[in-house]
Design a protein around this motif. Structure first.
Motif, short mmCIF file in Angstrom:
data_model
loop_
_atom_site.label_atom_id
_atom_site.label_comp_id
_atom_site.label_asym_id
_atom_site.label_seq_id
_atom_site.Cartn_x
_atom_site.Cartn_y
_atom_site.Cartn_z
N PRO A 149 0.54 -0.83 -0.55
CA PRO A 149 0.13 -0.34 -0.22
C PRO A 149 0.72 1.00 -0.18
O PRO A 149 2.13 1.58 1.12
N ASN A 150 0.60 2.00 -0.73
CA ASN A 150 0.96 3.58 -1.07
C ASN A 150 1.37 4.34 0.96
O ASN A 150 0.48 3.32 1.28
N GLN A 151 1.49 5.84 0.77
CA GLN A 151 1.64 6.15 2.31
C GLN A 151 -0.05 6.48 2.07
O GLN A 151 0.14 6.10 3.59
N LYS A 152 -0.08 6.99 2.24
CA LYS A 152 -2.28 6.93 1.98
C LYS A 152 -2.75 6.09 2.22
O LYS A 152 -3.55 5.88 4.06
N THR A 153 -2.84 5.51 1.44
CA THR A 153 -3.27 3.73 1.63
C THR A 153 -3.73 3.41 3.63
O THR A 153 -4.52 2.81 4.30
N LEU A 154 -2.27 3.15 4.06
CA LEU A 154 -1.31 2.69 4.56
C LEU A 154 -1.59 3.75 5.64
O LEU A 154 -2.17 2.82 7.23
N LYS A 155 -1.67 4.92 5.89
CA LYS A 155 -2.40 5.47 7.19
C LYS A 155 -3.62 5.16 7.43
O LYS A 155 -4.21 5.12 8.44
N ASN A 156 -4.48 5.51 6.51
CA ASN A 156 -5.41 4.60 6.67
C ASN A 156 -5.82 3.74 7.04
O ASN A 156 -6.87 3.98 7.53
N ASN A 157 -5.36 2.22 6.69
CA ASN A 157 -5.12 1.18 7.29
C ASN A 157 -4.92 1.40 8.60
O ASN A 157 -5.95 0.53 9.69
N MET A 158 -3.88 2.15 9.11
CA MET A 158 -3.70 1.93 10.65
C MET A 158 -4.63 2.87 10.94
O MET A 158 -5.22 2.18 12.68
N GLN A 159 -5.43 3.86 10.81
CA GLN A 159 -6.96 4.55 11.94
C GLN A 159 -7.65 3.26 11.84
O GLN A 159 -8.22 3.67 12.75
N ALA A 160 -7.85 2.39 10.88
CA ALA A 160 -9.32 1.78 10.82
C ALA A 160 -8.63 0.84 11.50
O ALA A 160 -10.31 0.84 12.28
N ALA A 161 -7.78 -0.01 11.84
CA ALA A 161 -7.12 -0.98 12.90
C ALA A 161 -7.47 0.25 14.23
O ALA A 161 -7.86 -0.77 15.67
N GLY A 162 -7.82 1.04 14.19
CA GLY A 162 -7.84 1.72 16.27
C GLY A 162 -6.64 2.65 16.00
O GLY A 162 -6.26 3.55 16.99
N PHE A 163 -5.68 2.85 15.44
CA PHE A 163 -4.30 3.53 15.65
C PHE A 163 -4.89 5.22 15.56
O PHE A 163 -5.16 5.41 14.62
#
Length: 244
Positions: free
Chosen positions: A209-223
């Protein structure tokens, strides 16, 4: 359900088997190849990740997918004799090399544990910091890994993902693609006698995943307070998130 092994789609079981085979094959030359492929820059990237994480004495840190332990070696100096660093990896060959090297260096505040990142064998709220350096892209169910990382962090704990990412301009991206697809596999063949493993590693970077996608994935996980820092024009990125 299929998953990407580089550009190829394979079953979940086949991906796990092949990824483990790759790292078993490259383990003897892994550190040398990292230096050659990155011109030694991976050492600076890891030091920068530790610097901005503010690890300090007495803390408990997990180096997940820690491989041969070069990041663990830096972290164990930061936590000191009152802290602890756990080197964790799924691949036995990599883990043994890392453990033996750290013991040879006299480290006495580290442990080495063979783990599956999707099912971490640690209690909730165990770690102050959790690092994954250049291993996240090889994990099959990244959402499960993020869930587990959040679970084992203490409240206020910090996760750092250091990984290859997407260059931020087209010229750099074209130059990086040429180097990756034309030079790196040849270096793998010349130095490690293993062109195919390094071809996979190049392809796995492109599927990450690119930078923004990984950021979104981390936020979705609860970070929370998730942010990323581009290095070398985005060829590498550090993602940071906190557990509240």
């Amino acid at each position: 359900m299929t998953h990407h092994f580089g550009f190829e789609k394979v079953s979940e079981q086949e991906k796990t088997k092949r990824v483990q085979s790759v790292f078993s094959n490259v383990a003897p030359s892994y550190d040398l190849m990292n230096d050659v492929m990155s011109l030694g820059l991976h050492r600076l990237w890891k030091r920068h990740a530790i610097l901005i994480s503010n690890v300090h004495p007495g803390q408990v840190v997990l180096d997940l997918a820690g491989g041969t332990g070069d990041l663990t070696a830096l972290l164990q100096k930061k936590v000191g004799s009152t802290g602890q660093v756990i080197l964790a990896d799924l691949n036995n060959e990599m883990l043994v090399r890392g453990r033996d090297r750290l013991l040879d260096q006299g480290a006495n505040n580290i442990s080495a544990v063979q783990v599956n990142a999707e099912e971490l064998p640690f209690q909730e709220c165990t770690f102050n910091h959790l690092f994954i350096a250049f291993g996240f892209r090889n994990m099959t169910h990244q959402d499960k890994v993020l869930d587990e990382c959040l679970r084992v962090l203490k409240p206020g704990g910090q996760m750092m993902i250091l990984e290859f990412s997407k260059p931020q301009n087209s010229f750099l991206e074209k130059a990086y693609d040429f180097y990756s697809f034309n030079i790196l596999p040849k270096l793998g063949e010349l130095i490690a006698n293993d062109k195919n493993s390094y071809q996979y590693l190049v392809e796995s970077i492109r599927m990450h995943p690119n930078q923004k996608t990984l950021k979104n994935n981390m936020q979705a996980a609860g970070f929370n307070e998730v942010e990323y820092f581009n290095l070398l024009g985005g060829i590498v990125a550090i993602h940071r998130g906190f557990k509240t």
